[in-house]
Design a protein around this motif. Structure first.
Motif, PDB file in Angstrom:
ATOM      1  N   GLY A  58      -0.350  -2.740 -10.686  1.00  0.00           N
ATOM      2  CA  GLY A  58       0.446  -2.496  -9.489  1.00  0.00           C
ATOM      3  C   GLY A  58       0.729  -3.738  -8.681  1.00  0.00           C
ATOM      4  N   LEU A 102       0.128   1.917  -1.846  1.00  0.00           N
ATOM      5  CA  LEU A 102      -0.175   1.168  -3.059  1.00  0.00           C
ATOM      6  C   LEU A 102      -1.200   0.079  -2.772  1.00  0.00           C
ATOM      7  CD1 LEU A 102       0.317   0.538  -6.030  1.00  0.00           C
ATOM      8  CD2 LEU A 102       2.288  -0.850  -5.355  1.00  0.00           C
ATOM      9  N   CYS A 157       1.877  -5.405 -14.058  1.00  0.00           N
ATOM     10  CA  CYS A 157       2.502  -4.089 -13.878  1.00  0.00           C
ATOM     11  C   CYS A 157       1.460  -2.976 -13.949  1.00  0.00           C
ATOM     12  CB  CYS A 157       3.589  -3.869 -14.932  1.00  0.00           C
ATOM     13  SG  CYS A 157       5.071  -4.879 -14.710  1.00  0.00           S
ATOM     14  N   GLU A 176       3.085  -5.890  -9.524  1.00  0.00           N
ATOM     15  CA  GLU A 176       4.540  -5.962  -9.509  1.00  0.00           C
ATOM     16  C   GLU A 176       5.100  -4.696 -10.147  1.00  0.00           C
ATOM     17  OE1 GLU A 176       6.489  -8.650 -12.548  1.00  0.00           O
ATOM     18  OE2 GLU A 176       4.507  -9.598 -12.450  1.00  0.00           O
ATOM     19  N   PRO A 177       6.280  -4.275  -9.717  1.00  0.00           N
ATOM     20  CA  PRO A 177       6.831  -3.017 -10.237  1.00  0.00           C
ATOM     21  C   PRO A 177       7.430  -3.202 -11.628  1.00  0.00           C
ATOM     22  CG  PRO A 177       8.365  -4.019  -8.709  1.00  0.00           C
ATOM     23  CD  PRO A 177       7.139  -4.875  -8.681  1.00  0.00           C
ATOM     24  N   SER A 178       7.389  -2.140 -12.395  1.00  0.00           N
ATOM     25  CA  SER A 178       8.074  -2.151 -13.686  1.00  0.00           C
ATOM     26  C   SER A 178       9.541  -1.799 -13.465  1.00  0.00           C
ATOM     27  CB  SER A 178       7.428  -1.150 -14.638  1.00  0.00           C
ATOM     28  OG  SER A 178       7.506   0.160 -14.101  1.00  0.00           O
ATOM     29  N   THR A 179      10.372  -2.133 -14.444  1.00  0.00           N
ATOM     30  CA  THR A 179      11.787  -1.770 -14.377  1.00  0.00           C
ATOM     31  C   THR A 179      11.968  -0.292 -14.720  1.00  0.00           C
ATOM     32  OG1 THR A 179      12.384  -4.020 -15.026  1.00  0.00           O
ATOM     33  CG2 THR A 179      14.091  -2.330 -15.236  1.00  0.00           C
ATOM     34  N   SER A 180      11.182   0.184 -15.664  1.00  0.00           N
ATOM     35  CA  SER A 180      11.197   1.600 -16.026  1.00  0.00           C
ATOM     36  C   SER A 180       9.864   1.955 -16.649  1.00  0.00           C
ATOM     37  CB  SER A 180      12.338   1.909 -16.998  1.00  0.00           C
ATOM     38  OG  SER A 180      12.174   1.189 -18.218  1.00  0.00           O
ATOM     39  N   LYS A 215       9.845  -4.051 -18.412  1.00  0.00           N
ATOM     40  CA  LYS A 215      10.058  -4.973 -17.306  1.00  0.00           C
ATOM     41  C   LYS A 215      11.098  -6.002 -17.715  1.00  0.00           C
ATOM     42  CE  LYS A 215       9.224  -7.053 -13.353  1.00  0.00           C
ATOM     43  NZ  LYS A 215       9.457  -6.421 -12.031  1.00  0.00           N
ATOM     44  N   LEU A 229       1.395   5.074 -10.048  1.00  0.00           N
ATOM     45  CA  LEU A 229       1.579   3.970  -9.114  1.00  0.00           C
ATOM     46  C   LEU A 229       2.990   3.936  -8.535  1.00  0.00           C
ATOM     47  CD1 LEU A 229      -0.398   0.990 -10.681  1.00  0.00           C
ATOM     48  CD2 LEU A 229      -1.203   2.892  -9.283  1.00  0.00           C
ATOM     49  N   GLY A 230       3.988   4.286  -9.335  1.00  0.00           N
ATOM     50  CA  GLY A 230       5.372   4.236  -8.877  1.00  0.00           C
ATOM     51  C   GLY A 230       5.692   5.233  -7.783  1.00  0.00           C
ATOM     52  N   GLU A 231       4.819   6.203  -7.575  1.00  0.00           N
ATOM     53  CA  GLU A 231       5.046   7.201  -6.535  1.00  0.00           C
ATOM     54  C   GLU A 231       4.428   6.819  -5.197  1.00  0.00           C
ATOM     55  OE1 GLU A 231       3.563  10.851  -8.121  1.00  0.00           O
ATOM     56  OE2 GLU A 231       5.189  11.075  -9.590  1.00  0.00           O
TER      57      GLU A 231
END
Length: 241
Positions: free
Chosen positions: A54, A78, A51, A56-60, A10, A70-72
């Protein structure tokens, strides 16, 4: 595994340039375990929790909770997943003062447009030792009882994992001990999975293991350490930073 973090990073943009809060964290939080996360100020503890949950989003990297990446998930999906599969307990309890303990426990379900089963609400309060306080409002409860209502609310949907951010930070020593004992029993007797961010070595020592974060990286894992050992290790870390 209940929660798996893989190469989680992040980065925040700041006036002085990019700030890396998390730097390639890979760690697992298995089912029915209690993990504490500690580290010096600014080490990335709260960012890791946010992160992972969920919030806040992670950078990668990737976060998987109960088999779901979660990123999907899109925004609404979400939100529903967090509500149904992730519990939250924070130092700021966010209890609604006009509602009873039972109504506070049921609130997330009601906000989702679903009816809360009264028997299930009573069972959630009984799980934290407050079945006889169901009709009490927050101002009629002690600080520790209020925190237990917050824990019952977090557990009500039977989430895969409960993330707790400094839940005992505003409590006195005796009340803090009661809340920590409750969290320990929830893991041992009810198979809950708890991830706790704390600055308190006493709180961390209640967990099965302690992850130490420095500059956004997990640098060490302690198991079976008492409060004194955790405190000594934290002191060494802080001196080296």
């Amino acid at each position: 595994m209940t929660v798996v973090l893989h190469e989680l990073s992040k980065t925040y943009e700041a006036t002085a340039g990019a700030v890396t809060a998390l730097d390639g964290v890979t760690v697992q939080f298995p089912e029915s375990t209690f993990t504490a996360i500690m580290g010096p100020s600014g080490s990335g503890k709260s960012t890791l929790l946010h992160c992972s949950a969920g919030l806040e989003p992670s950078t990668s990297g990737m976060v998987t909770v109960d088999g779901t990446v979660l990123g999907e998930l899109g925004g609404d999906a979400l939100t529903r997943f967090r509500r149904d599969r992730i519990g939250f307990v924070f130092q700021d309890l966010n209890l609604v003062s006009s509602l009873t303990a039972a109504q506070n426990v049921a609130l997330p379900v009601r906000l989702a447009g679903r009816r809360a089963d009264d028997t299930a609400v009573t069972a959630a309060l009984a799980e934290v030792g407050l079945a006889d306080r169901a009709r009490h409002r927050p101002h009629e409860l002690s600080g520790g009882q209020q925190q237990r209502v917050a824990i019952a609310r977090a557990l009500f949907a039977r989430p895969a994992v409960v993330f707790a951010d400094e839940p005992t930070g505003a409590l006195d020593k005796a009340t803090s001990g009661q809340v920590l004992s409750l969290m320990r029993r929830l893991v041992d007797e009810h198979g809950r999975t708890i991830v706790l961010v704390t600055h308190d070595p006493v709180a961390a020592a209640v967990a099965d293991r302690v992850l130490l974060l420095v500059d956004g990286r997990v640098t060490e894992e302690l198991t079976g350490a008492d409060a004194a050992a955790v405190s000594d290790r934290m002191t060494m870390l802080e001196r080296s930073c």
